[in-house]
Design a protein around this motif. Structure first.
Motif: not given
Lengths: 398, 364
Positions: A50, A59, A78, A114, A130, B40, B316-321
């Motif tokens: 993501s 991000p 996004h 995402t 978001l 991470r 998730q929105t911060k980039g973690l799968s």
């Protein structure tokens, strides 16, 4: 280069199909294999699904080295994807366009995404998150309908783009592809290659599906009036096993051209093995059927579209269109074995469609129940095609 | 002097609690190591998670919203687990309940409160109907309820797909795979933006169930059947009838969860063919198992899992799968499960080696 073609459709005329229903591991469905997933994720380098990948900064938390672009002033956009960005299909097409559009803006916009977002209430929470994270534009590559539109309505200062969406407000609109012409040209190619019984692997019986099979059949019938389309709907866009079963069924039934809306190329391989011509939707996938590949739908017009949207956002001139935006969707590159006469026939038909002398839906047309749906002398334009609700005579299947 | 594991004869709540907590912490430590391996910073991930949940009112509300369907499914599962009946089908019952509630909501004209009551009753009936066949099969013919309840989940999913793409699709607004939103919603708890009064239902239900099992004959009978059905039958308990009733109530609770989700969760007012349930039944099953079928335990474990899920959205929105997030959930839950088992054993040292004669020595 900008191939957008704007067509105005009243919102009420829209009808559509869920582009993709990604077989989602529900949160806990994966727990049984969770340990293994972590190990698998650790083993690969691409686990950061993501993050932005094309130059501008990632991000906030991304520990990965981000390069270039003053992220300080960049506007944050996004993307919410229904599938993984490397699905070999729909989401990948959007992701390529996202990266291209971001690069074109040269750092003025910073994008991230995402993946694998489904259709339950936590999707609403994701959109709320978001907005809280400060994104100024949120793009969904499928129709989340009420799961997204409530958040859009509550946040009028954030731009919401919904692919195949049907919610039109001051800050939210829907866009899609005008693909009946593309399907028509694929049908012309199929019939010119000698096909009379075209196999189609679909997902759900929706407007987009009807538009696809209708275009295919009408294109084929323009060359061979006896041509038919036989379809199998597998209720998913991504399930290689189901697609393989459907392909086997259609091939053993004697189809001489195999096409479908799947997001993975299993059926192309099946067609190649069977020696049957085949075509694909989202991406150039010549590699899956080296000798029998015909062509694919070219979705690259998403890139200039996103670029335009980003630019308007940066300029402060962004405004949501009040009607669906239908993007042009040409055919892509030809397979290596496709004879020149086929390319010529398609080019001729494309020119006629372009000039307006030819319409995909040209009356008189009956649906496959025997009812007249387009009277003689009348046509359905791209707007009507986007919400079409019938399969034309000659299309059979289940 | 070899150490050996020996099963404890007693159970101590505090020991079990500490052991589970240690298990969860161990799971987190392993997860942290894996995060480090993937480049991470686990501290950032942890603080982001805590911030997502506790950093704002929205986080707390988000956890509460997440928890309702999970708790309802978990309570249903826990109830049947008390008599050692494995209801793997609460996802299907949840969907059947939502299906009934939605059908009534979009097709019946009635005043708002009356419609809500009808939908709630409909969802209870729907959830119970969805488990009638497994219940009868289990009670009277010994049909394995794990298989029957599990398979009916898939049928329920197809039913929802059929409804939302077919006969109840919202053709007026032309959406792709969704029904019309139901016209009524549960009121929000005063002072909250997104949490409906439906949040109190699982809490109240847990108290009621706890009280039933603590101090009523029915509860005792159910526990007795769970302990030994033959003994229960011998003691004069009508075991098949109890099994049927408990399974129907178990399904009805999950079905009511479908109603609460449809009328309570923001954005979820329509059935969506793409997946109205985020495998709430599976989550509920894990919660019930973690809680050892204790009803207060279900609330604690359910809120814990909901908090993890909600934190997962932010991560998730911060980039973690999402796969790494699943992995973390899995490690923590495995840690808790191992902790629970570990609490039942103790390490003893065997002082004298085993000196009894071997078989060979005795045999002629």
């Amino acid at each position: 280069m900008n191939r957008d073609r704007r067509l105005n459709v009243p919102p009420s005329m829209g009808a559509a199909m869920q582009r993709r229903q990604f077989l989602r591991l529900g949160a806990l469905g994966a727990l049984g294999v969770a340990g293994a997933s972590v190990l698998a994720a650790c083993g690969s380098d691409d686990d950061e699904e993501s993050t932005s990948t094309s130059g501008a900064a990632s991000p906030t938390t991304a520990a990965s080295g981000s390069s270039a672009a003053p992220s300080g002033e960049a506007l944050k956009v996004h993307f919410v994807y229904v599938g993984p960005p490397d699905d070999n299909g729909w989401t990948q097409a959007h992701d390529i366009a996202r990266q291209a559009a971001e690069s074109a803006l040269g750092g003025a916009v910073e994008t991230s995404f995402t993946p694998n977002i489904g259709f339950d209430a936590s999707t609403t929470q994701l959109f709320e998150q978001l907005v809280a994270d400060g994104y100024k534009m949120i793009v969904a590559n499928t129709e989340y309908a009420g799961l997204m539109t409530g958040v859009a309505d509550a946040n009028p200062d954030v731009a919401f783009l919904e692919c195949n969406g049907h919610h039109f407000t001051s800050n939210c609109f829907g866009y899609y592809m005008a693909h009946e012409t593309t399907a028509y040209l694929m049908g012309v190619a199929a019939a010119t290659l000698g096909a009379s019984k075209i196999g189609y692997i679909g997902a759900f019986e929706t407007a987009t599906f009807f538009n696809d099979v209708n275009g295919l059949l009408l294109g084929a019938r323009s060359v061979n009036p006896e041509a038919t389309v036989q379809y199998v709907n597998v209720q998913t866009f991504f399930d290689p096993q189901k697609a393989a079963v459907a392909a086997d069924a259609l091939l053993s039934d004697g189809v001489d051209f195999l096409y479908g809306v799947m997001d993975e190329p299993t059926f192309l391989q099946k067609a190649e093995e069977a020696g049957v011509w085949t075509g694909y939707w989202n991406l150039d996938f010549r590699s899956a059927a080296p000798t029998k590949y015909v062509n694919n739908f070219d979705l690259t017009s998403f890139a200039p579209f996103y670029e335009e949207q980003f630019r308007a956002l940066v300029d402060g001139t962004w405004k949501a269109p009040s009607e669906v935006v239908l993007l042009e969707c040409p055919l892509g590159e030809w397979g290596p074995e496709v004879p020149q006469e086929v390319k010529d026939a398609v080019a001729a038909a494309a020119a006629e469609l372009e000039s307006g002398e030819l319409s995909v839906y040209q009356g008189p047309l009956n649906d496959n129940q025997g009812n007249e749906v387009v009277p003689a002398g009348e046509t359905i334009d791209a707007l009507g095609a986007y919400s079409v609700g019938f399969a034309v005579e000659g299309v059979t299947g289940s | 002097m070899t150490p050996r594991l020996e099963r404890r004869l007693d159970t101590d709540l505090r020991r079990t609690g500490v052991s589970r907590l240690l298990g969860a912490v161990t799971g987190l430590v392993v997860a942290a190591l894996l995060l480090v391996l993937t480049g991470r910073n686990p501290v950032t991930v942890l603080t982001d998670s805590l911030d997502a949940v506790f950093g704002s009112k929205r986080g707390i509300e988000g956890v509460a919203v997440q928890s309702v369907p999970i708790l309802m499914c978990a309570l249903g599962v826990a109830l049947s687990l008390r008599m050692k009946v494995w209801n793997i089908g609460s996802d299907g019952q949840f969907l059947a309940g939502a299906f009934m509630a939605c059908g009534l909501g979009i097709n019946v004209e009635a005043p708002g409160w009356l419609l809500l009551v009808m939908m709630a009753v409909g969802s209870i009936v729907g959830g119970a109907l969805w488990i009638v066949v497994p219940a009868a099969g289990r009670a009277h013919w010994g049909v394995n309820e794990i298989i029957t309840t599990l398979l009916l989940n898939f049928v329920a999913v197809q039913l929802v797909v059929w409804a939302s793409l077919g006969f109840w699709r919202d053709r007026a607004s032309q959406v792709t795979q969704s029904t019309r939103p139901v016209p009524v919603t549960l009121p929000r708890i005063p002072g909250f933006d997104s949490v409906s009064i439906g949040f109190f239902v699982p809490l109240l239900l847990a108290v009621v169930l706890w009280a039933v099992f603590r101090s009523t004959k029915v509860g005792y009978e159910i526990d007795t059947i769970g302990g030994n059905p033959r003994a229960a039958a011998f003691a004069g308990i009508d075991v098949p009838r109890r099994i049927i009733v408990v399974m129907l109530v178990s399904g009805a609770i999950a079905g009511l969860g479908g109603f609460l989700q449809l009328t309570g969760a923001p954005g979820a007012q329509a059935l969506n063919g793409g997946g109205f349930s985020r495998s709430y039944g599976l989550s509920g099953f894990i919660v019930a198992a973690l809680a050892g079928a204790s009803f207060p335990g279900v609330i604690v474990a359910g809120l814990f899992i909901s908090a993890m899920f909600y934190a997962g959205i932010a991560l998730q929105t911060k980039g973690l799968s999402v796969y790494i997030i699943f992995g973390i959930y899995g490690l923590v839950l495995v840690g808790v499960a191992v902790g629970e088992v570990a609490a039942r054993y103790r390490l003893v040292r065997v002082v004298a080696p085993d000196t009894s004669p071997s078989i060979e020595a005795v045999a002629p």
